[in-house]
Design a protein around this motif. Structure first.
Motif, PDB file in Angstrom:
ATOM      1  N   ASN A  95      -2.589  14.591   2.658  1.00  0.00           N
ATOM      2  CA  ASN A  95      -2.309  15.775   3.468  1.00  0.00           C
ATOM      3  C   ASN A  95      -0.820  16.085   3.568  1.00  0.00           C
ATOM      4  N   GLY A  96      -0.103  15.905   2.461  1.00  0.00           N
ATOM      5  CA  GLY A  96       1.299  16.266   2.402  1.00  0.00           C
ATOM      6  C   GLY A  96       2.271  15.202   2.840  1.00  0.00           C
ATOM      7  N   TYR A  97       1.777  14.027   3.159  1.00  0.00           N
ATOM      8  CA  TYR A  97       2.628  12.925   3.606  1.00  0.00           C
ATOM      9  C   TYR A  97       2.396  11.696   2.738  1.00  0.00           C
ATOM     10  N   GLU A  98       3.404  10.843   2.683  1.00  0.00           N
ATOM     11  CA  GLU A  98       3.266   9.543   2.050  1.00  0.00           C
ATOM     12  C   GLU A  98       3.425   8.466   3.109  1.00  0.00           C
ATOM     13  N   SER A  99       2.514   7.515   3.118  1.00  0.00           N
ATOM     14  CA  SER A  99       2.564   6.389   4.052  1.00  0.00           C
ATOM     15  C   SER A  99       2.601   5.103   3.247  1.00  0.00           C
ATOM     16  N   LEU A 100       3.555   4.212   3.554  1.00  0.00           N
ATOM     17  CA  LEU A 100       3.757   2.985   2.790  1.00  0.00           C
ATOM     18  C   LEU A 100       3.751   1.782   3.715  1.00  0.00           C
ATOM     19  N   VAL A 101       3.274   0.651   3.188  1.00  0.00           N
ATOM     20  CA  VAL A 101       3.218  -0.593   3.950  1.00  0.00           C
ATOM     21  C   VAL A 101       3.788  -1.720   3.095  1.00  0.00           C
ATOM     22  N   TRP A 102       4.702  -2.517   3.702  1.00  0.00           N
ATOM     23  CA  TRP A 102       5.275  -3.690   3.042  1.00  0.00           C
ATOM     24  C   TRP A 102       5.072  -4.918   3.920  1.00  0.00           C
TER      25      TRP A 102
ATOM     26  N   SER B 133       0.831  -1.190   0.000  1.00  0.00           N
ATOM     27  CA  SER B 133       0.000   0.000   0.000  1.00  0.00           C
ATOM     28  C   SER B 133       0.869   1.244   0.000  1.00  0.00           C
ATOM     29  N   SER B 134       0.467   2.227  -0.793  1.00  0.00           N
ATOM     30  CA  SER B 134       1.131   3.526  -0.820  1.00  0.00           C
ATOM     31  C   SER B 134       0.062   4.605  -0.807  1.00  0.00           C
ATOM     32  N   LEU B 135       0.063   5.422   0.213  1.00  0.00           N
ATOM     33  CA  LEU B 135      -0.987   6.417   0.412  1.00  0.00           C
ATOM     34  C   LEU B 135      -0.367   7.803   0.555  1.00  0.00           C
TER      35      LEU B 135
ATOM     36  N   SER C  25       6.388 -14.304   3.863  1.00  0.00           N
ATOM     37  CA  SER C  25       5.491 -15.156   4.648  1.00  0.00           C
ATOM     38  C   SER C  25       4.343 -14.384   5.266  1.00  0.00           C
ATOM     39  N   GLY C  26       4.452 -13.054   5.280  1.00  0.00           N
ATOM     40  CA  GLY C  26       3.423 -12.229   5.893  1.00  0.00           C
ATOM     41  C   GLY C  26       3.526 -12.119   7.397  1.00  0.00           C
ATOM     42  N   SER C  27       4.546 -12.714   8.004  1.00  0.00           N
ATOM     43  CA  SER C  27       4.660 -12.708   9.461  1.00  0.00           C
ATOM     44  C   SER C  27       5.303 -11.441  10.009  1.00  0.00           C
ATOM     45  N   LYS C  28       5.970 -10.679   9.138  1.00  0.00           N
ATOM     46  CA  LYS C  28       6.565  -9.421   9.557  1.00  0.00           C
ATOM     47  C   LYS C  28       6.186  -8.338   8.555  1.00  0.00           C
ATOM     48  N   GLY C  29       6.021  -7.128   9.061  1.00  0.00           N
ATOM     49  CA  GLY C  29       5.666  -6.021   8.186  1.00  0.00           C
ATOM     50  C   GLY C  29       6.495  -4.798   8.476  1.00  0.00           C
ATOM     51  N   LEU C  30       6.533  -3.920   7.507  1.00  0.00           N
ATOM     52  CA  LEU C  30       7.263  -2.660   7.605  1.00  0.00           C
ATOM     53  C   LEU C  30       6.321  -1.548   7.162  1.00  0.00           C
ATOM     54  N   THR C  31       6.305  -0.444   7.897  1.00  0.00           N
ATOM     55  CA  THR C  31       5.583   0.744   7.467  1.00  0.00           C
ATOM     56  C   THR C  31       6.459   1.953   7.695  1.00  0.00           C
ATOM     57  N   ALA C  32       6.336   2.933   6.817  1.00  0.00           N
ATOM     58  CA  ALA C  32       7.113   4.158   6.939  1.00  0.00           C
ATOM     59  C   ALA C  32       6.286   5.317   6.425  1.00  0.00           C
ATOM     60  N   SER C  33       6.575   6.515   6.916  1.00  0.00           N
ATOM     61  CA  SER C  33       5.931   7.719   6.420  1.00  0.00           C
ATOM     62  C   SER C  33       6.996   8.766   6.148  1.00  0.00           C
ATOM     63  N   THR C  34       6.774   9.562   5.108  1.00  0.00           N
ATOM     64  CA  THR C  34       7.676  10.643   4.751  1.00  0.00           C
ATOM     65  C   THR C  34       6.868  11.907   4.507  1.00  0.00           C
ATOM     66  N   ASP C  35       7.513  13.064   4.697  1.00  0.00           N
ATOM     67  CA  ASP C  35       6.828  14.309   4.392  1.00  0.00           C
ATOM     68  C   ASP C  35       7.129  14.713   2.954  1.00  0.00           C
ATOM     69  N   GLY C  36       6.680  15.896   2.570  1.00  0.00           N
ATOM     70  CA  GLY C  36       6.815  16.329   1.194  1.00  0.00           C
ATOM     71  C   GLY C  36       8.241  16.544   0.740  1.00  0.00           C
ATOM     72  N   LYS C  37       9.183  16.641   1.680  1.00  0.00           N
ATOM     73  CA  LYS C  37      10.585  16.833   1.335  1.00  0.00           C
ATOM     74  C   LYS C  37      11.396  15.546   1.434  1.00  0.00           C
ATOM     75  N   GLY C  38      10.713  14.433   1.725  1.00  0.00           N
ATOM     76  CA  GLY C  38      11.398  13.150   1.812  1.00  0.00           C
ATOM     77  C   GLY C  38      11.928  12.805   3.171  1.00  0.00           C
ATOM     78  N   THR C  39      11.707  13.661   4.166  1.00  0.00           N
ATOM     79  CA  THR C  39      12.132  13.352   5.527  1.00  0.00           C
ATOM     80  C   THR C  39      11.318  12.177   6.059  1.00  0.00           C
ATOM     81  N   ILE C  40      11.990  11.197   6.657  1.00  0.00           N
ATOM     82  CA  ILE C  40      11.305  10.037   7.235  1.00  0.00           C
ATOM     83  C   ILE C  40      10.767  10.443   8.602  1.00  0.00           C
ATOM     84  N   THR C  41       9.438  10.517   8.696  1.00  0.00           N
ATOM     85  CA  THR C  41       8.788  10.973   9.922  1.00  0.00           C
ATOM     86  C   THR C  41       8.308   9.831  10.799  1.00  0.00           C
ATOM     87  N   GLY C  42       8.290   8.618  10.269  1.00  0.00           N
ATOM     88  CA  GLY C  42       7.878   7.458  11.058  1.00  0.00           C
ATOM     89  C   GLY C  42       8.313   6.186  10.389  1.00  0.00           C
TER      90      GLY C  42
END
Length: 342
Positions: free
Chosen positions: A113-120, A108-110, A124-141
């Motif tokens: 409101n000025g942010y991008e939120s991604l989910v991987w 998923s890539s969403l 196996s589906g047993s572990k996941g990764l999510t990250a968010s960035t702002d409009g300048k590419g700074t990793i905020t989460g």
């Protein structure tokens, strides 16, 4: 019924906020409540590093993590992220958690409101990764967590087929069968619930983000998702304002629950104060106007919360929803509802 709904909604905090902010949870954090760490106001933009040359794009984060590019990733962390974890600790936790993972698949890539939120997910589906960035590419989460799974219920879809409870195009903000796609998933009583937002040009609002009237979802019709009988309806709870203020004392806000022909129940929450058009005992048909979308209860911006249960008791355990269009929408999908009955 009112007490049971309150217990359920208090546990999970219905949020429709734009991003994970300043969160790092790598390895050994199985008890972390990701949903509780959502920012509770909209459009609180972080100041980003002005240097953007050679920055890692949002969709590259997973590959860069697996490749051990900890220094490059850390250089893009927001100041809040850097205050939580050192580069040394980030590297150690990342190496431990990604050990044995060959790849991550983007689910998923969403952009909202000025942010991008991604989910991987890893294969196996047993572990996941999510990250968010702002409009300048700074990793905020960023979060990497083990994913619990519930195969016994993940495929036990409702016998009733439901329309979407609105007209036109709406964004699935929360929905899916893991905690990064759907933060409700961690909690049995709301595991298969959906939160829907109305979005235009990548934003859920226009104007002052503190005002409910600025949000495209606010005051939109909420429709009966299937034929049935209203078994509970609560109105009169104020909409939260300024937006971001949460009502934990009345967490479901203004709410309608409908019993359907085969004994299943649908619940829709956070209606606008004074807008509900039905009462207990009313017979409703699919597409009938129930009320207007609001921001009442434990809600951080105007949105529609929709869930289905197999029975009406204290647990009110949710089940996956069978939609009439045959889709199984997840976070970042756009779905289309039909017009209400005239």
């Amino acid at each position: 019924m009112k007490r049971n709904l309150a217990e359920k909604f208090m546990r999970t905090r219905i949020l429709a906020a734009p991003l994970l902010i300043a969160v790092l949870a790598l390895g050994g954090c199985g008890t972390d409540k990701g949903g509780d760490k959502e920012v509770q106001t909209v459009n609180q933009h972080n100041e980003a590093d002005n240097h953007t040359t050679g920055r890692i794009g949002g969709k590259e984060i997973a590959d860069q993590l697996l490749a051990g590019k900890y220094e490059r990733l850390y250089a893009q962390f927001s100041d809040s992220m850097k205050s939580i974890v050192t580069l040394k600790d980030f590297r150690a936790m990342g190496q431990s958690f990604t050990s044995g993972i060959p790849s991550f698949k983007l689910l998923s890539s969403l952009r909202l409101n000025g942010y991008e939120s991604l989910v991987w997910n890893e294969p196996s589906g047993s572990k996941g990764l999510t990250a968010s960035t702002d409009g300048k590419g700074t990793i905020t989460g960023i979060q990497i967590l083990d994913h619990p799974s519930y195969p016994a219920t993940d495929h036990a879809y409702s016998k009733t087929t439901f329309n979407y409870p609105f007209q036109g195009d709406w964004l699935v903000y929360w929905g899916g069968n893991n905690r990064f796609l759907n933060y409700h998933y961690e909690y049995e009583q709301e595991r298969y619930a959906y939160d829907f937002l109305k979005v235009k040009d990548g934003y859920s609002y226009e104007g002052d983000p503190k005002l409910n009237q600025s949000y495209f979802a606010f005051d939109q019709p909420v429709l009966a998702p299937a034929d049935g009988v209203v078994v509970a309806a609560t109105d009169g709870i104020p909409d939260n304002e300024p937006v971001g203020k949460m009502n934990e004392e009345q967490p479901a806000g203004n709410v309608v629950t409908i019993q359907h022909n085969n004994g299943e129940y649908s619940t829709l929450a956070h209606f606008k104060k004074g807008s509900i058009q039905v009462k207990k005992g009313d017979v409703v048909t699919a597409g009938q106007l129930l009320g207007k979308c609001g921001n009442s209860g434990n809600s951080s911006e105007p949105h529609i919360h929709f869930q289905v249960s197999a029975q009406m008791n204290k647990a009110m355990t949710t089940i996956p929803i069978s939609f009439k269009d045959g889709r199984k929408p997840i976070r970042a999908d756009v779905v289309t509802g039909t017009s209400p009955n005239k």
